[in-house]
Scaffold this active site. Structure first.
Site, short mmCIF file in Angstrom:
data_model
loop_
_atom_site.label_atom_id
_atom_site.label_comp_id
_atom_site.label_asym_id
_atom_site.label_seq_id
_atom_site.Cartn_x
_atom_site.Cartn_y
_atom_site.Cartn_z
N HIS A 179 1.24 6.79 1.40
CA HIS A 179 1.63 6.93 2.70
C HIS A 179 2.96 7.62 1.93
CE1 HIS A 179 -1.37 6.99 5.71
NE2 HIS A 179 -1.05 5.75 5.70
N HIS A 206 -4.05 -4.40 7.72
CA HIS A 206 -3.57 -2.76 8.40
C HIS A 206 -2.81 -4.06 9.61
CE1 HIS A 206 -5.59 0.70 10.01
NE2 HIS A 206 -5.38 0.05 10.94
N ASN A 238 0.69 -1.18 -0.08
CA ASN A 238 0.05 0.09 -0.03
C ASN A 238 0.92 1.27 0.25
OD1 ASN A 238 -1.74 2.11 1.23
ND2 ASN A 238 -3.11 0.49 1.59
N THR A 290 -8.28 3.75 8.50
CA THR A 290 -9.80 2.67 8.50
C THR A 290 -9.74 2.18 9.29
OG1 THR A 290 -9.13 2.56 5.65
CG2 THR A 290 -11.24 1.01 6.95
N GLU A 349 -8.97 0.47 -3.08
CA GLU A 349 -9.66 0.45 -1.91
C GLU A 349 -10.34 1.50 -2.29
OE1 GLU A 349 -6.01 -0.97 1.64
OE2 GLU A 349 -6.82 0.30 1.29
N ARG A 374 -6.88 13.02 0.53
CA ARG A 374 -5.53 13.96 1.91
C ARG A 374 -3.91 13.01 0.93
NH1 ARG A 374 -7.51 10.37 7.06
NH2 ARG A 374 -8.93 11.07 6.65
N HIS A 412 -5.35 3.68 -2.05
CA HIS A 412 -6.62 3.93 -1.12
C HIS A 412 -6.93 5.15 -2.03
CE1 HIS A 412 -9.67 4.60 2.75
NE2 HIS A 412 -10.57 5.06 1.57
N ARG A 418 -8.90 8.26 -0.95
CA ARG A 418 -10.39 8.51 -0.07
C ARG A 418 -11.35 10.34 -0.16
NH1 ARG A 418 -8.69 6.56 5.61
NH2 ARG A 418 -10.28 7.81 5.79
N GLU A 441 -10.87 -9.22 3.15
CA GLU A 441 -10.24 -9.51 3.52
C GLU A 441 -10.51 -8.58 5.46
OE1 GLU A 441 -7.17 -6.20 1.30
OE2 GLU A 441 -6.22 -5.35 3.63
N1 PXP Z 1 -5.63 -3.14 4.27
C1 PXP Z 1 -6.61 -1.47 4.36
C2 PXP Z 1 -8.44 -2.24 3.26
C3 PXP Z 1 -6.71 -0.60 4.25
O1 PXP Z 1 -7.36 0.30 4.51
C4 PXP Z 1 -5.16 -0.35 4.98
C5 PXP Z 1 -4.56 0.36 5.13
O2 PXP Z 1 -5.74 0.88 6.35
C6 PXP Z 1 -4.22 -1.28 5.14
C7 PXP Z 1 -4.71 -3.10 4.34
C8 PXP Z 1 -2.98 -1.47 5.15
O3 PXP Z 1 -2.96 -1.22 6.20
P1 PXP Z 1 -1.31 -0.57 6.88
O4 PXP Z 1 -1.10 0.89 6.29
O5 PXP Z 1 -2.09 0.04 8.28
O6 PXP Z 1 -0.85 -1.90 6.42
#
Ligand code: PXP
Length: 244
Positions: free
Chosen positions: A15, A195, A12, A106, A75, A54, A48, A50, A156
């Site tokens: 960030h 997550h 992901n 999330t 996402e 952001r 994602h 949003r 998921e």
């Molecule tokens: N999976 C989903 C559906 C998410 O929304 C997120 C981000 O919140 C992640 C995975 C990745 O989570 P993290 O950034 O905490 O590794």
């Protein structure tokens, strides 16, 4: 459903865009992160979009898709706006997540059971467009049953409570995730998880035999600040493989 041999790692990259947006320019570019992930053995890119944009922005999606052959897992909240964007970009997969504007990340899973009627048209429109639908849910039987009723091919499982648990609660959360991954697979739904996963807590999740994919973001991008994205992804991959 057969047990998947290789556990996929979706990275992901949101960030990277968070840091870019802090200065309003175009550096660091999440597309460059996606290319690094593709070159070092990541299996997918997760992003994602949003409601408040952001981190990832609309134009990033097409740029990410053009820059790598890796499958894009978008996402998205269950809104008409996001559905239209998904149908325009046709990512490989769309993971429907709950979204409240004020939350930092999330928090909690999608209430697939409570929102059945809202989700039916969105899940079917995505599926009709050939997009693999995933529902980001808490590891609860009623949510798996709701995913079955919705015909979602993937769930998921939210690992946030596991990641934040301490003491005896860690084993309780892990058991719940393992049981629900098994229940999903038994009913023909492919279980993924994500997550809050880190080098320290990923292995018990990776060891769940039915688990097919982990989506990991914040920790990897944080680690990349210190050691680079490629070594961070490779280390996560190594830990996941060692746990299988
Ligand atoms: N999976 C989903 C559906 C998410 O929304 C997120 C981000 O919140 C992640 C995975 C990745 O989570 P993290 O950034 O905490 O590794």
């Amino acid at each position: 459903m057969s047990v998947p041999s290789r556990l996929r790692l979706g990275v992901n990259i949101d960030h990277v865009a968070t840091i870019r947006n802090a200065r309003g320019g175009d550096h660091p570019d999440p597309v460059r992160a996606a290319q690094i992930v593709a070159n070092c053995g990541g299996d997918g890119i997760t992003a994602h979009l949003r409601e408040d944009r952001r981190h990832i922005r609309d134009e990033d999606l097409a740029r990410i898709q053009a820059a790598t052959d890796l499958p894009l897992n978008l996402e998205m909240a269950a809104t008409d706006e996001m559905l239209a964007i998904a149908l325009r970009h046709k990512p490989h997969a769309a993971c429907i997540v709950p979204e409240r504007r004020e939350e930092r990340t999330t928090e909690g899973g999608l209430d697939a059971a409570g929102q059945h009627n809202r989700l039916v048209p969105i899940v079917s429109a995505l599926a009709d467009a050939g997009i693999r639908v995933s529902l980001f849910i808490a590891a609860e039987e009623r949510q798996i049953e709701a995913a079955m009723r919705l015909g979602a091919p993937v769930v998921e499982l939210h690992t946030g409570e596991y990641a934040h648990a301490t003491g005896d609660q860690v084993a309780v959360e892990l058991r719940r995730l393992a049981d629900m991954a098994a229940l999903a697979a038994k009913n023909g739904i492919e279980p993924h998880a994500g997550h809050g996963l880190t080098y320290d807590n990923v292995q018990p999740i990776a060891a769940i035999p039915q688990m097919a994919e982990l989506n990991i973001g914040h920790y990897l991008i944080g680690e990349a600040i210190f050691c680079g994205l490629e070594p961070a992804v490779l280390r996560m991959r190594e830990l996941m493989d060692a746990a299988r």
